[in-house]
Design an enzyme around this catalytic site. Structure first.
Site, PDB file in Angstrom:
ATOM      1  N   ASN A   9       1.759   3.512   6.386  1.00 50.42           N
ATOM      2  CA  ASN A   9       0.473   2.663   6.474  1.00 50.42           C
ATOM      3  C   ASN A   9       1.601   1.324   5.951  1.00 50.42           C
ATOM      4  O   ASN A   9       1.879   1.096   4.759  1.00 50.42           O
ATOM      5  CB  ASN A   9      -0.806   2.716   5.064  1.00 50.42           C
ATOM      6  CG  ASN A   9      -1.580   1.760   5.089  1.00 50.42           C
ATOM      7  OD1 ASN A   9      -1.543   0.521   6.187  1.00 50.42           O
ATOM      8  ND2 ASN A   9      -2.245   1.425   3.921  1.00 50.42           N
ATOM      9  N   LYS A  11       1.023  -1.598   5.904  1.00 46.85           N
ATOM     10  CA  LYS A  11       0.038  -2.704   5.690  1.00 46.85           C
ATOM     11  C   LYS A  11       0.583  -4.067   6.230  1.00 46.85           C
ATOM     12  O   LYS A  11       0.678  -4.293   7.471  1.00 46.85           O
ATOM     13  CB  LYS A  11      -0.040  -2.726   3.600  1.00 46.85           C
ATOM     14  CG  LYS A  11      -0.591  -1.266   3.464  1.00 46.85           C
ATOM     15  CD  LYS A  11      -0.432  -1.562   1.985  1.00 46.85           C
ATOM     16  CE  LYS A  11      -0.530  -0.197   1.540  1.00 46.85           C
ATOM     17  NZ  LYS A  11      -0.806  -0.671   0.244  1.00 46.85           N
ATOM     18  N   HIS A  98     -10.073   2.571   3.923  1.00 42.97           N
ATOM     19  CA  HIS A  98      -8.862   2.347   2.487  1.00 42.97           C
ATOM     20  C   HIS A  98      -9.315   1.776   1.418  1.00 42.97           C
ATOM     21  O   HIS A  98      -9.852   0.349   1.458  1.00 42.97           O
ATOM     22  CB  HIS A  98      -8.066   1.014   3.378  1.00 42.97           C
ATOM     23  CG  HIS A  98      -6.613   1.413   2.099  1.00 42.97           C
ATOM     24  ND1 HIS A  98      -6.223   0.510   1.716  1.00 42.97           N
ATOM     25  CD2 HIS A  98      -5.179   2.469   2.427  1.00 42.97           C
ATOM     26  CE1 HIS A  98      -5.282   0.959   1.337  1.00 42.97           C
ATOM     27  NE2 HIS A  98      -4.497   1.787   1.407  1.00 42.97           N
ATOM     28  N   GLU A 100      -7.738  -1.284  -0.156  1.00 39.77           N
ATOM     29  CA  GLU A 100      -8.154  -2.403  -0.589  1.00 39.77           C
ATOM     30  C   GLU A 100      -9.411  -3.379   0.287  1.00 39.77           C
ATOM     31  O   GLU A 100      -9.959  -3.877  -0.535  1.00 39.77           O
ATOM     32  CB  GLU A 100      -6.706  -2.608   0.214  1.00 39.77           C
ATOM     33  CG  GLU A 100      -5.388  -2.300  -0.570  1.00 39.77           C
ATOM     34  CD  GLU A 100      -4.585  -1.395  -0.038  1.00 39.77           C
ATOM     35  OE1 GLU A 100      -3.711  -2.152   1.178  1.00 39.77           O
ATOM     36  OE2 GLU A 100      -3.197  -1.000  -0.918  1.00 39.77           O
ATOM     37  N   GLU A 170      -7.270   8.966  -2.065  1.00 39.97           N
ATOM     38  CA  GLU A 170      -6.264   8.001  -2.387  1.00 39.97           C
ATOM     39  C   GLU A 170      -6.854   7.590  -4.371  1.00 39.97           C
ATOM     40  O   GLU A 170      -7.803   6.635  -3.599  1.00 39.97           O
ATOM     41  CB  GLU A 170      -6.438   6.771  -1.223  1.00 39.97           C
ATOM     42  CG  GLU A 170      -5.146   7.641  -0.387  1.00 39.97           C
ATOM     43  CD  GLU A 170      -4.804   6.280   1.043  1.00 39.97           C
ATOM     44  OE1 GLU A 170      -3.502   6.622   0.872  1.00 39.97           O
ATOM     45  OE2 GLU A 170      -4.940   5.243   0.801  1.00 39.97           O
ATOM     46  N   GLY A 176       0.259   1.700  -4.875  1.00 34.97           N
ATOM     47  CA  GLY A 176       1.168   0.672  -5.404  1.00 34.97           C
ATOM     48  C   GLY A 176       1.380   0.794  -5.971  1.00 34.97           C
ATOM     49  O   GLY A 176       2.375  -0.548  -6.908  1.00 34.97           O
ATOM     50  N   SER A 216       1.282   5.891  -4.029  1.00 38.90           N
ATOM     51  CA  SER A 216       2.316   6.168  -4.541  1.00 38.90           C
ATOM     52  C   SER A 216       3.355   7.594  -4.162  1.00 38.90           C
ATOM     53  O   SER A 216       4.698   8.063  -5.188  1.00 38.90           O
ATOM     54  CB  SER A 216       2.548   5.983  -5.876  1.00 38.90           C
ATOM     55  OG  SER A 216       2.141   4.855  -6.508  1.00 38.90           O
TER      56      SER A 216
HETATM   57  C1  PEP Z   1      -1.859   3.437   0.423  1.00 28.46           C
HETATM   58  O1  PEP Z   1      -1.649   2.248   0.874  1.00 28.46           O
HETATM   59  O2  PEP Z   1      -2.149   4.031   1.087  1.00 28.46           O
HETATM   60  C2  PEP Z   1      -0.852   4.126  -0.292  1.00 28.46           C
HETATM   61  C3  PEP Z   1      -0.895   5.246  -0.955  1.00 28.46           C
HETATM   62  O3  PEP Z   1       0.105   3.256  -0.905  1.00 28.46           O
HETATM   63  P1  PEP Z   1       1.080   3.219  -2.003  1.00 28.46           P
HETATM   64  O4  PEP Z   1       2.166   4.593  -1.235  1.00 28.46           O
HETATM   65  O5  PEP Z   1       2.291   2.034  -1.634  1.00 28.46           O
HETATM   66  O6  PEP Z   1       0.786   4.004  -2.737  1.00 28.46           O
END
Ligand code: PEP
Length: 253
Positions: A9, A11, A98, A100, A170, A176, A216
């Site tokens: 992703n 973003k 997601h 965000e 997630e 992040g 992460s």
């Molecule tokens: C995401 O935004 O779906 C995600 C998993 O981000 P990150 O890997 O940077 O934590």
């Protein structure tokens, strides 16, 4: 056995040129590799770069993903993109719900449901994201939160369609932040989600739905997470922005 699925992703990162460069590098790195048959691979660039990247990944093991979609085909929905439009570009996966958009832009369970239904109706594959905040985890309501999100997203979705979907667990506190769920923490929630799917649709469906972990994940911690029995892949943010780190996760899968 469920085939692993790794989706990047991107973003709101990378210009069209930068997206094209990264996609080109990734396609080249996957060419002729044995892992290309064993893992489903996807990338979700910004909408602006989808068309360009579509031409680059065509015919390769790398599939195109979108970061969201609207549930109507067209109309007065300023800033939104329809599933039809994505389909015309050759998009395979659509990331929905997601954290965000949920936390920053008011995305709701009801909208995630409408989007899930629409994406399935158009023959694309939704990646339905669910996850708890740190406060919710600390309040011991992770299962309640995740369960509510899953039940809501699948309202009115048939067993046949549910079997085609992907879920991304997630934890919001891991996205992040550099803080990853432990292998056991991830497995526990994945197992809970699969149990819930069994309740909702029966074991045949529950056994085929792939549940990705996201938060992460990087090459260094991917193997531990991906060898958990109910962890079927990863949705990757930061580590998908460089070909080496993304490839490390794909190889771990
Ligand atoms: C995401 O935004 O779906 C995600 C998993 O981000 P990150 O890997 O940077 O934590």
């Amino acid at each position: 056995m469920r085939k692993k699925i790794i989706v990047g992703n991107w973003k709101m990162n990378k210009s069209v040129e930068e997206s094209a460069k990264l996609a080109t590098e990734l396609v080249a790195a996957c060419k002729g590799q044995a892992f290309s048959d064993k893992v489903d691979i996807g990338i979700a660039p910004t909408y602006l770069a989808l068309d360009r990247v579509a031409g680059i990944v065509k015919g390769s093991p790398v599939k195109l993903a979108a970061q969201d979609a609207h549930w109507e085909n067209q109309g007065a929905f300023t800033s939104k993109i329809s599933v039809d439009m994505l389909k015309a570009l050759g998009v395979t996966y659509v990331i929905l719900g997601h954290s965000e958009p949920r936390t920053l832009f008011g995305e709701t369970d009801a909208n995630v449901n409408k989007k899930t239904v629409k994406v399935l109706a158009e023959g694309l594959i939704p990646i339905v994201c669910v996850g708890e905040t740190l406060a919710e985890r600390e309040g011991n309501i992770t299962e309640k939160v995740v369960g509510t999100q899953v039940r809501a997203a699948y309202q009115g979705v048939s067993a046949l369609d549910a079997a085609k979907t992907v879920i991304a667990y997630e934890p919001v506190w891991a996205i992040g932040t550099g803080r990853t769920a432990s292998d056991d923490q991830a497995q526990a929630v994945h197992k809970y989600i699969r149990g819930l799917l069994k309740e909702m649709y029966g074991s045949e469906v529950a056994e085929v739905v792939r549940i990705q972990y996201g938060g992460s994940m990087k090459a260094e911690n991917a193997a531990g997470l991906l060898t958990q029995p109910d962890v079927d892949g990863g949705l990757i943010g930061g580590a998908s922005l460089k070909v080496d780190s993304f490839l490390g996760i794909i190889k771990a899968a």
